[in-house]
Design an enzyme around this catalytic site. Structure first.
Site, PDB file in Angstrom:
ATOM      1  N   TYR A 176      -1.629  -0.370  11.265  1.00 43.96           N
ATOM      2  CA  TYR A 176      -1.866  -1.037   9.974  1.00 43.96           C
ATOM      3  C   TYR A 176      -0.709  -0.790   9.023  1.00 43.96           C
ATOM      4  CZ  TYR A 176      -3.327  -1.426   5.111  1.00 43.96           C
ATOM      5  OH  TYR A 176      -3.354  -1.725   3.766  1.00 43.96           O
TER       6      TYR A 176
ATOM      7  N   THR B  64       0.820  -1.212   0.000  1.00 41.89           N
ATOM      8  CA  THR B  64       0.000   0.000   0.000  1.00 41.89           C
ATOM      9  C   THR B  64       0.859   1.270   0.000  1.00 41.89           C
ATOM     10  OG1 THR B  64      -1.508   1.277   1.403  1.00 41.89           O
ATOM     11  CG2 THR B  64      -0.167  -0.334   2.523  1.00 41.89           C
ATOM     12  N   ASP B  65       0.275   2.361  -0.487  1.00 39.40           N
ATOM     13  CA  ASP B  65       0.974   3.655  -0.425  1.00 39.40           C
ATOM     14  C   ASP B  65       1.180   4.119   1.014  1.00 39.40           C
ATOM     15  OD1 ASP B  65      -1.690   4.314   0.164  1.00 39.40           O
ATOM     16  OD2 ASP B  65      -1.876   5.864  -1.377  1.00 39.40           O
ATOM     17  N   GLU B  66       0.394   3.534   1.949  1.00 37.78           N
ATOM     18  CA  GLU B  66       0.484   4.005   3.339  1.00 37.78           C
ATOM     19  C   GLU B  66       1.843   3.714   3.973  1.00 37.78           C
ATOM     20  OE1 GLU B  66      -2.813   3.466   5.929  1.00 37.78           O
ATOM     21  OE2 GLU B  66      -4.280   3.761   4.331  1.00 37.78           O
TER      22      GLU B  66
ATOM     23  N   LYS C 296       2.188  -3.361   7.364  1.00 39.49           N
ATOM     24  CA  LYS C 296       2.408  -3.547   5.924  1.00 39.49           C
ATOM     25  C   LYS C 296       3.862  -3.201   5.567  1.00 39.49           C
ATOM     26  CE  LYS C 296      -0.315  -4.493   3.152  1.00 39.49           C
ATOM     27  NZ  LYS C 296      -0.793  -5.817   2.641  1.00 39.49           N
TER      28      LYS C 296
END
Ligand code: NAD
Ligand code: DAU
Length: 340
Positions: free
Chosen positions: A153, A125-127, A157
């Site tokens: 979260y 993810t970009d997060e 990741k």
């Protein structure tokens, strides 16, 4: 090819299976999913009877089950969509995020090593890049932007991404990683912004916008994410990270107002509530690498994708009404009561 799709009863993995089982009848797809609150077999009903599709209920944390499945199936490619994915739930209870999103990934990679899987693809993810300031529209996340996660979260990741790259460098495991921006589209679980707002607006319920609604997300229609992953597993270079995004930055307030307008509902439904702790300000992807190296292009803009999504929610009420009539009510009450 025989392809394992973990987390394929969820939002993105489900869209991936629905699209690719039909697009590649020459390939065999096995979906492995633990059917947590976010997994739904109803999502897969259009491919359930196809000869190149099989569903297995199981947990990526279960080493024995994973070993048995890999021994039996001899996969060529493993695509890992399985994860705990909701940021607000990770604030409430981080432990399961570490277990599924990191230990689960380690289990899958150990099995890939043991059974000589030709490609392990991690859906990230970009997060993992943290956030960008609101007043610097020139800044975008690139593949070499440092990892800088904000929530349990995104930290889980990011941990998985580091482990995947370490398995490549240390053991030579043939891996790829994709980092995508926010997805939306059919079969999106109604705890997430867009389906939550559509389902609540249709019921004339208040729409809880965190903080002042100025936070920005970079939206991509889900099947564009799926086509990017399909390209990466076939043509992507081993050991590489690919960013995926379509330059569709919108503030949360813009998204909510677009939904209200399309549904002909009043803006008075908007209700500003207490902000998410550690709330990332802005995500914005630079997808130049996947565009130039692999020739990927998104099919949808935000305008075309959001119309298609709203139509899907209007035409498939049963799918999401089944969800929100169950345990979801308790979730909503628990998650939102202290935000008022
Ligand atoms: P989702 O929550 O809708 O689906 C997750 C699926 O994984 C569910 O079917 C669930 O049952 C399954 N699952 C959870 N724990 C499991 C376990 N221990 N073993 C086996 N299955 C398990 O999530 P999503 O939005 O479809 O996200 C899929 C992947 O894409 C995730 O890895 C997420 O981090 C990543 N991602 C999501 C977005 C987004 O905007 N939704 C954007 C970029 C990346
Ligand atoms: O960027 C990719 C990520 O996008 C994925 O990795 C995550 O799995 C996925 O859940 C998503 O994370 P976000 O936190 O960006 O998505 P969410 O839909 O939870 O929230 C989007 C924005 O809307 C965010 O700024 C918080 C805000 N929001 C969300 C909810 C649920 C609200 O204002 N009100 C809400 O009720």
């Amino acid at each position: 090819m025989k392809i394992l799709v973990t987390g394929g009863a969820g939002f993105i993995g489900g869209n991936y299976a629905l699209t690719m089982v039909k697009k590649h009848p020459e390939d065999e797809y096995v979906v492995l999913d633990a059917l947590t609150y976010a997994g739904n077999l109803e999502t897969l009903k259009d491919v359930a009877g196809d000869p190149n599709f099989r569903f297995v209920k199981g947990d990526i944390r279960d080493r024995e089950l994973i070993d048995r499945l890999f021994a039996e199936e001899q996969f060529d490619v493993v695509i890992n969509f399985a994860a705990e994915t909701h940021v607000d739930r990770s604030v409430e209870d981080p432990g399961i995020f570490v277990e599924t999103n990191i230990i689960g990934v380690q289990n899958l990679m150990d099995a890939c090593r043991k059974y000589n899987v030709r490609r392990f693809h991690q859906v990230s993810t970009d997060e993992v890049y943290g956030d960008l300031p609101l007043d610097r529209p020139d800044l975008l996340f690139r593949e070499d932007t440092p990892i800088h996660a904000s929530s349990p979260y995104s930290a889980s990741k990011a941990g998985a991404d580091l482990l995947v790259l370490a398995y490549h460098r240390t053991f030579g495991l043939p891996v790829t990683i994709s980092r995508c921006s926010n997805n939306y589209g059919p079969y999106h679980f109604p705890e997430k912004l867009i389906p939550l707002m559509i389902s609540r607006a249709l019921a004339d319920e208040s729409l809880p916008v965190y903080g002042n609604g100025a936070n920005v997300r970079d939206w991509l229609y889900v099947t564009d994410h799926c086509s990017a992953i399909d390209l990466i597993i076939r043509k992507g270079r081993v050991g590489e990270v690919y960013n995926i995004g379509g330059h569709n930055e919108k503030s949360n307030l813009e998204v909510v107002k677009t939904i209200l307008k399309a549904l002909d509902k009043p803006e008075s439904l908007i209700h500003f509530v207490k902000d998410r702790p550690g709330h990332d300000l802005r995500y914005a992807m630079d997808p130049t690498k996947i565009e130039t190296e692999l020739g990927w292009k998104p099919e949808y803009t935000f305008d075309t994708g959001i119309q298609k999504t709203i139509e899907w929610y209007l035409n498939n009420r049963e799918w999401w009404e089944n969800i929100i009539s169950g345990d979801y009510q308790n979730y909503y009450e628990r998650m939102y009561r202290d935000r008022q």
